[in-house]
Design a protein around this motif. Structure first.
Motif, PDB file in Angstrom:
ATOM      1  N   ARG A 158      -5.757  -0.556   0.795  1.00 41.09           N
ATOM      2  CA  ARG A 158      -6.093  -0.155   2.136  1.00 41.09           C
ATOM      3  C   ARG A 158      -6.955  -1.267   2.822  1.00 41.09           C
ATOM      4  O   ARG A 158      -6.659  -1.727   4.148  1.00 41.09           O
ATOM      5  N   GLU A 192       1.356   9.144   6.568  1.00 44.44           N
ATOM      6  CA  GLU A 192       0.141   8.224   5.983  1.00 44.44           C
ATOM      7  C   GLU A 192      -0.099   7.103   6.916  1.00 44.44           C
ATOM      8  O   GLU A 192      -1.254   6.897   7.168  1.00 44.44           O
ATOM      9  N   LEU A 221      -5.981  10.535  -2.882  1.00 44.26           N
ATOM     10  CA  LEU A 221      -5.187   9.851  -1.997  1.00 44.26           C
ATOM     11  C   LEU A 221      -5.932   9.394  -0.742  1.00 44.26           C
ATOM     12  O   LEU A 221      -5.546   8.531   0.028  1.00 44.26           O
ATOM     13  N   LEU A 253      -6.260   2.312  -4.387  1.00 42.13           N
ATOM     14  CA  LEU A 253      -5.787   2.505  -3.208  1.00 42.13           C
ATOM     15  C   LEU A 253      -6.786   2.314  -2.297  1.00 42.13           C
ATOM     16  O   LEU A 253      -6.280   1.448  -1.042  1.00 42.13           O
ATOM     17  N   TYR A 280       0.775  -1.007   0.187  1.00 44.53           N
ATOM     18  CA  TYR A 280       0.147  -0.083   0.084  1.00 44.53           C
ATOM     19  C   TYR A 280       0.923   1.227  -0.036  1.00 44.53           C
ATOM     20  O   TYR A 280       0.608   2.391  -0.751  1.00 44.53           O
ATOM     21  N   TYR A 327       0.885   4.089  -2.677  1.00 39.94           N
ATOM     22  CA  TYR A 327       0.345   5.476  -2.215  1.00 39.94           C
ATOM     23  C   TYR A 327       1.714   6.666  -2.623  1.00 39.94           C
ATOM     24  O   TYR A 327       1.379   7.478  -3.112  1.00 39.94           O
TER      25      TYR A 327
END
Length: 441
Positions: free
Chosen positions: A166, A232, A265, A162, A124, A128
């Motif tokens: 996640r 993040e 994002l 994304l 991830y 990202y």
């Protein structure tokens, strides 16, 4: 006739006290004449250190030799000489400060669930950072170009990718929260979930595990973009309100994002509730009202027949054999790359960028300064001179599902065990560090 010790009656004197009659309880009570023994106050930290924890990254040659001799994973006959997740964990454990180390943390890091969790985090964070650089470039190009409907289609694809990645992290994190599978004995209410909640102990384990995972991901991605990774990951697990790293650094990176960047994002599953009702973005992804392939929830745990190329790729990245990553066209940071291209501390040797050619359509490389017009397109599996591995290109989801099982699969997937030898080595080293006086015995 009474003994000499009873000559004084109820108030008879003794060497270190005397007896008296307690009217309230109607019984003899011994009262000591000695002063109370001092009780040593032991300060038990209820909160784990957070962003102030510094790992060593300047290990000298003598320490590297000691690491290679005592703690580095030894290859067994027939094993491929590649970098594995265990190798990255070993570097992180060797360079970690003692004040965050504990036997529970070491045991936790050597669980199959935790290893899938770490691999999902690497995948991830790599994607990202890649999309963040791509969106930065696209926003800069808006000064000279006009947005078209195709822009929104492409950015929605990035956003959905994304969100799915996640979700891979969230499913393993949820297993840890409920104490499922092999994490049962680490639950804050005990394996049977019947004890009193040890919230302080649980908070310390969570904080140290999160900080350790940040270091592992940073090492696996070639020691690039540490602050961005840390920000993040803390946002994902704690939400924007409780992002302690952001409160310390005060970067304001989310407020500085353009609307298009924020939509891609952060995704459309972000909820802004009151503090008491706030859930982490990972939990929001699990309960988000969007189309989710149900097989993502059991990937690597339950065996699913006839998986799509997209699911097959994600499975290989999260739970597949590391020896087959390159052959399957999957690059997970430096995981799966030849060990000979890196030094003892997993820093790339000068020839690493020349010898590592991409056979994959996917990679997790990130270029911090990829804002120039010469940066490679994400649609091409190419590398620049500064990259160790090519960009990630996730296979597109199937437009129409053609296979529907008659019942939900219940056959378990083959679970890859963690190295018990390495776990014991790090437990032994921790005991030596905590009790140096007994190290030579």
């Amino acid at each position: 006739m009474a003994d000499d010790d009873d000559d004084e009656g109820f108030g008879g004197a003794y060497e270190d006290g005397h007896w008296i009659w307690d009217e309230s309880s109607e019984q003899l009570v011994f009262v000591s004449d000695l002063p109370p023994a001092p009780v040593e106050a032991i300060q038990i930290p209820t909160k784990a250190p957070t962003g102030t924890v510094e790992f060593r990254d300047d290990v000298d040659l003598i320490e590297q030799i000691r690491f290679r001799r005592r703690y580095q994973r030894k290859l067994k006959p027939g094993q491929a000489e590649i970098i594995t997740v265990q190798d990255v964990k070993d570097i992180a454990l060797f360079t970690a400060p003692v004040n965050i180390m504990s036997p529970v943390l070491i045991n936790m890091l050597h669980l199959p669930t935790t290893e899938r969790f770490i691999r999902a985090l690497i995948l991830y964070c790599a994607y990202y950072l890649q999309i963040a650089d791509e969106m930065t470039r696209r926003i800069l190009e808006l000064e000279t170009k006009v947005r078209t409907p195709d822009c929104e289609i492409l950015e929605n694809e990035y956003r959905d990718n994304l969100a799915d990645l996640r979700l891979l992290v969230a499913k393993e994190y949820s297993t840890m929260l409920i104490g499922g599978s092999d994490t049962r004995k680490f639950h804050h209410m005990g394996p049977q979930k019947k004890r009193r909640s040890l919230s302080d102990k649980d908070a310390r384990l969570f904080e140290t595990l999160l900080r350790m995972c940040v270091q592992i991901v940073w090492l696996a991605l070639g020691r690039k973009s540490f602050n961005q990774i840390e920000l993040e990951m803390n946002r994902m697990f704690k939400s924007e309100i409780f992002n302690s790293v952001e409160h310390t650094l005060k970067t304001g990176y989310i407020s500085k994002m353009a609307k298009e960047e924020r939509d891609v994002l952060l995704g459309h599953c972000v909820r802004h509730d009151k503090k008491l009702n706030t859930q982490s973005p990972l939990m929001n992804e699990v309960f988000c009202h969007r189309y989710i392939d149900y097989r993502l929830m059991g990937l690597g745990v339950i065996k699913f027949p006839q998986m799509t190329p997209r699911l097959q790729y994600m499975y290989q990245a999260v739970a597949g054999d590391e020896e087959n990553l390159a052959n399957m066209g999957v690059v997970l940071g430096i995981i799966g790359m030849p060990r000979a291209a890196f030094d003892t501390m997993l820093r790339p040797l000068p020839t690493a960028g020349e010898t590592q050619k991409s056979k994959a359509s996917v990679s997790s490389a990130v270029i911090t300064g990829s804002q120039s017009s010469k940066s490679s397109s994400m649609r091409k599996s190419t590398t620049t001179p500064h990259q160790l591995y090519p960009d990630i290109i996730l296979p597109k989801p199937a437009s129409k599902e053609t296979y529907f099982p008659q019942s939900f699969p219940d056959q378990p997937e083959r679970i890859r065990p963690c190295s018990e030898t390495q776990r014991r080595r790090w437990q032994t080293r921790l005991q030596r560090l905590l009790h140096p006086q007994t190290a030579g015995r």
